[in-house]
Design an enzyme around this catalytic site. Sequence first.
Site, PDB file in Angstrom:
ATOM      1  N   LYS A  96      14.993  36.748-115.258  1.00  0.00           N
ATOM      2  CA  LYS A  96      13.748  37.183-114.594  1.00  0.00           C
ATOM      3  C   LYS A  96      12.639  36.169-114.833  1.00  0.00           C
ATOM      4  CE  LYS A  96      14.680  42.086-115.096  1.00  0.00           C
ATOM      5  NZ  LYS A  96      14.493  43.192-116.015  1.00  0.00           N
ATOM      6  N   LEU A 114      21.493  44.057-121.730  1.00  0.00           N
ATOM      7  CA  LEU A 114      20.976  43.972-120.358  1.00  0.00           C
ATOM      8  C   LEU A 114      19.721  44.820-120.318  1.00  0.00           C
ATOM      9  CD1 LEU A 114      24.207  44.388-118.158  1.00  0.00           C
ATOM     10  CD2 LEU A 114      22.907  42.291-118.569  1.00  0.00           C
ATOM     11  N   ASP A 115      18.734  44.392-119.564  1.00  0.00           N
ATOM     12  CA  ASP A 115      17.499  45.176-119.452  1.00  0.00           C
ATOM     13  C   ASP A 115      17.799  46.550-118.858  1.00  0.00           C
ATOM     14  OD1 ASP A 115      16.119  42.966-120.352  1.00  0.00           O
ATOM     15  OD2 ASP A 115      15.691  42.251-118.313  1.00  0.00           O
ATOM     16  N   LYS A 116      16.868  47.460-119.082  1.00  0.00           N
ATOM     17  CA  LYS A 116      17.046  48.819-118.551  1.00  0.00           C
ATOM     18  C   LYS A 116      17.267  48.793-117.026  1.00  0.00           C
ATOM     19  CE  LYS A 116      14.754  53.295-118.436  1.00  0.00           C
ATOM     20  NZ  LYS A 116      13.601  54.093-118.871  1.00  0.00           N
ATOM     21  N   HIS A 159      14.776  38.377-121.376  1.00  0.00           N
ATOM     22  CA  HIS A 159      14.468  38.462-119.936  1.00  0.00           C
ATOM     23  C   HIS A 159      14.675  37.113-119.243  1.00  0.00           C
ATOM     24  CE1 HIS A 159      13.036  42.433-120.545  1.00  0.00           C
ATOM     25  NE2 HIS A 159      11.805  42.157-120.877  1.00  0.00           N
TER      26      HIS A 159
END
Length: 238
Positions: free
Chosen positions: A190, A105-107, A187
Site C-alpha cells: 500500500k 496481512l492487513d485487516k 503496509h
Amino acid sequence: MALLRLDKYLSDLGIASRREVKELLRSGRVTVDGAMALRPEQKLDPALACVELDGRPLIYTRYHYYMMNKPEGVITATEDRSQRTVLDLLPPELRKLGLFPVGRLDKDTAGLLILTDDGDFSHRVAAPKSGIRKRYLAEVDGVPDETDAAAFREGLVLGDGTRCLPAELECSGGSSCYVTVQEGKYHQVKRMLAARGKPVRRLCRLSVGGLELDKTLEPGAVRALTEEELCTVFIGRK
Ligand code: URA
C-alpha cells in the site's frame, strides 16, 4: 525416532487434547500394534508403531501446515478482545492444533495466508530478510504505468525515507496491477503504490514463494498443504 507418549502423539495429530485423550483411550477406540491402548503414558516410536483409531491407521506428523483464503475484515492475530481473528474462522478440530499465522496481512487485505504450529518454519518464511517473494493483486485509484514499474524496479524510497528493495509491478493498462515484493515491511504494498500516487483500494495476496492461493478455496476456508506445496514456499527466493 525418539519415543513419544501416546497422549502427546494423539494431541500432536489434533485428534484430542492431552486432557481429552484419557476419555478417548477409555472408550477403547485406539490400538497400538493391534493391542487396545488404555494408558496415555504409553511410549511408542512414531516411525514404527502402527496406531489406529477406530480401525483406521494414523500417520504421525509433528507439525501442521494449512493454507487459508483470508477474507477481508478479519485480523491476522491469534486472539483479540473485540475483533474477529483468522483463528476464529477455523473449524473446531483445527483449533486444537495451536496454529498461528505466518506473517501478517492487513485487516482489509485478502488472500493467501499460511497457518502452522511450526515456529521455525514460520520464522524462516516471515523474517524480513527471508527473500521469499510475495505476489499481490492490487486495485488502485489511477492507472499504474511503465514509469511506476521502473520506479519499483529501482527500489522505491517511501515518504518517511524507508528504502524498499527492488520490486516488480506488472501493469494491466487499467486500475489493477500485480506487485511482487521480496520483503515484508509494514503496509508495504500500500505504501509503495501510494508513494506513486496510486492508493490501494483492494489488495489480495496470490502467492508466497512458489505456493499459490488455491482459487477453489472460499474466502475464510482452509485446507492442509501437501508436502510438495510446502516445499514450493522456498522456491525462487533471492
Ligand atoms: N502489503 C500491504 O500493504 N498490506 C498487506 O496486507 C500485505 C502487504
